[in-house]
Design an enzyme around this catalytic site. Sequence first.
Site, mmCIF file in Angstrom:
data_model
loop_
_atom_site.group_PDB
_atom_site.id
_atom_site.type_symbol
_atom_site.label_atom_id
_atom_site.label_comp_id
_atom_site.label_asym_id
_atom_site.label_seq_id
_atom_site.Cartn_x
_atom_site.Cartn_y
_atom_site.Cartn_z
ATOM 1 N N LYS A 228 -36.831 21.523 93.182
ATOM 2 C CA LYS A 228 -37.498 22.706 92.672
ATOM 3 C C LYS A 228 -38.757 23.064 93.460
ATOM 4 O O LYS A 228 -39.257 24.179 93.362
ATOM 5 C CB LYS A 228 -37.810 22.535 91.187
ATOM 6 C CG LYS A 228 -36.560 22.422 90.329
ATOM 7 C CD LYS A 228 -35.562 23.469 90.729
ATOM 8 C CE LYS A 228 -34.571 23.814 89.617
ATOM 9 N NZ LYS A 228 -33.999 22.749 88.862
ATOM 10 N N SER A 271 -29.470 24.614 79.079
ATOM 11 C CA SER A 271 -28.853 25.693 78.305
ATOM 12 C C SER A 271 -27.380 25.864 78.644
ATOM 13 O O SER A 271 -26.826 26.951 78.542
ATOM 14 C CB SER A 271 -29.600 27.005 78.550
ATOM 15 O OG SER A 271 -30.942 26.862 78.168
ATOM 16 N N LYS A 273 -25.828 24.967 81.634
ATOM 17 C CA LYS A 273 -25.508 25.296 83.017
ATOM 18 C C LYS A 273 -24.583 24.252 83.650
ATOM 19 O O LYS A 273 -23.513 24.587 84.161
ATOM 20 C CB LYS A 273 -26.818 25.375 83.788
ATOM 21 C CG LYS A 273 -26.707 25.845 85.194
ATOM 22 C CD LYS A 273 -28.122 26.142 85.662
ATOM 23 C CE LYS A 273 -28.270 26.130 87.138
ATOM 24 N NZ LYS A 273 -29.676 25.908 87.502
ATOM 25 N N ARG A 415 -30.562 31.064 76.077
ATOM 26 C CA ARG A 415 -30.485 30.276 74.847
ATOM 27 C C ARG A 415 -31.120 31.162 73.784
ATOM 28 O O ARG A 415 -32.332 31.143 73.594
ATOM 29 C CB ARG A 415 -31.263 28.984 75.056
ATOM 30 C CG ARG A 415 -31.245 28.014 73.918
ATOM 31 C CD ARG A 415 -32.062 26.784 74.267
ATOM 32 N NE ARG A 415 -31.278 25.738 74.883
ATOM 33 C CZ ARG A 415 -30.648 24.773 74.203
ATOM 34 N NH1 ARG A 415 -30.746 24.705 72.888
ATOM 35 N NH2 ARG A 415 -29.944 23.865 74.838
HETATM 36 C C1 SPV Z 1 -34.281 21.870 85.670
HETATM 37 O O1 SPV Z 1 -35.100 21.484 84.818
HETATM 38 O O2 SPV Z 1 -33.957 23.054 85.787
HETATM 39 C C2 SPV Z 1 -33.654 20.902 86.568
HETATM 40 C C3 SPV Z 1 -34.264 19.606 86.717
HETATM 41 O O3 SPV Z 1 -32.683 21.212 87.204
HETATM 42 S S1 SPV Z 1 -35.762 19.706 87.510
HETATM 43 O O4 SPV Z 1 -35.572 19.108 88.825
HETATM 44 O O5 SPV Z 1 -36.702 18.948 86.704
HETATM 45 O O6 SPV Z 1 -36.174 21.077 87.645
HETATM 46 MN MN MN Z 2 -32.496 23.391 87.243
#
Ligand code: SPV
Ligand code: MN
EC number: 4.1.1.32
Length: 615
Positions: A228, A271, A273, A415
């Site tokens: 992310k 949600s 995915k 959601r």
């Molecule tokens: C999410 O929370 O959307 C994830 C895991 O896919 S994270 O790497 O924590 O974002």
């Molecule tokens: Mn994610």
Amino acid sequence: MQENDEALREINEEARRRLLAIRNEELWRFIDAAVRLCNPSNVFVSTGDEDARRVREDALRSGEERRLRIEGHTIHFDSPLDQARAREDTAILLPNGEKLPFIRTKDREEGLKEITELLRDSMRGRTMYVGFYSLGPKGSPFSLLAVQITDSAYVMHSENILYRQAYDEAVRLGAGVKFLKFIHSQGELDEMGRSRNISKRRIYIDPMDETVYSVNTQYGGNSIGLKKLALRLTVRRAMREGWLSEHMFLMGVEGPGGRVTYLTGAFPSMSGKTSTAMMGRLLGDDLAYLRWVNGEVRAVNPEAGVFGIIEGINSKDDPVIFDVLSRPGEAIFSNVLVTEDGGVYWSGKDEPEPERGVNYAGEWWRGKTDDKGNPIPPSHPNARFTVPLKSFKNLDPAYDDPSGVKVGGVIFGSRDPDTFVPVVEAFDWRHGVVTIAASLESERTAAVIGRAGEREFNPMAILDFLSVSLSDYVSHYLRFGEGGTPPKIFGVNYFLRRNGAFLNSKEDKRVWLAWMERRIHGEAGAVRTPIGLLPRYGDLRQLFKSVLGKEYGEEDYAAQFSIRVKKHLEKIERIRGIYSSIPGMPKAFFDALEEQRGRLLELGGRDEVSPFEFQ
Ligand code: SPV
Ligand code: MN
């Protein structure tokens, strides 16, 4: 750089040799600066599979991971205060204190100063790992190269599972590459080996230098740069270059006659995915890059593994994942319960709850309560598993195709307890982008720190990962649709309730997928309503029968697909309010909202209208 340069001078010979093979000065400077700042006792440059084994061994030796009973399985624990993405500690660094609506930003100079101090000497006495990865299939025009620096063998082990290792690509492409750059340090550790200074946890994204810094955290969503953190950088690259970098799964749905139709899907975390992506041919469960190629939109998954939520996974609802988690093979479990026999247990696993075990908070026993007397669950609701895509039986062979797959439809899921129908098709790209994607609202879940259940604005399910103004992002999306005949846009909602009870079962998604697949090929009809094109009752009855072997009653259809006029009008007001406060929104956006409002008002002020009235 000349071999006799100062740069990299403190690095051991082998690491130095490996880095110098990549003829990229900017990369050398970056690594050199990181070494001087973080002051590790050793630098290890990973070149591929053989090295990946060593990294895994290191994670076991350092105690960041422990072996479990099943071959290839390990467990990792994060601090109780570090179990999810830390929004409050994450910021985009922008020059001159520039701000972005709805996104946490911080003055770049200030942020760099702060993070530099936090990283100073942070790797003293530890090994600095350096890994190279391709975001996307190797050698693909979609793909980007990234370099990760970390002092956590667990983080690098995770990345070796989740991404395509690409030291060879880095050497091959050398000077021509603009690497995405990531530095992570766990910071000081407590006696259980967990990040101790959580109050000094910081995740700073510097778009100007395409570098991300993360410190005093271990939770994957905060520490695994390529996931992310990279998304914040790639969203910007995509906008500059005319493509889309999205928080979406990528899957193939099998249709009549052996046909495979590819769909992407954006859903807020937790949600539905991953479970949707598992229902067809899997290519990816979290991220997708979409581009126009010869008049069609094609997509790849930048990842090569799954960092998935484990809570609720059971052999009946999620047979594919359950199978992967029960077999020997590489898997990291995080923040689940370890049982006395070296197995794992999580809430919702279809096995009797064990008497006792060990979890991220230490010893656990059935009936354990917190200081307020509330029961403590065996595993954290955001506990995760990390496994390679290759472990999945339903992996689509095209997942590694450098030319990607053709995208027939883009799904946006929310959601939503009380407004949105289970499935709808947008009239066109603009209608879908505005009234479904950019208007997405969803209840907060345990994937982020904070109170679950509140309704949150989450456009394109990407708000947490956005690094640009929403007005630019939405404008970019609208423009993207003008590149040819774009994919259809669909909205889904698996969480519609009446009097507290869910109106759909988990497996109903299979029917929605089948309907969308037929729509993409013009093989199912639709009912025109003010909010978009709904499935016809007759088509759904048939699909429920053929896909699930279930009867689907008219009452079910009426309850699920009624147009909640009042709720939709309220939603439009909320969304208009939000976007009115954002400078630079395109007029086309407000036009599309206004048209939808007009269509709803034509229904004459009723709260709710049965879908049968439109047939
Ligand atoms: C999410 O929370 O959307 C994830 C895991 O896919 S994270 O790497 O924590 O974002
Ligand atoms: Mn994610």
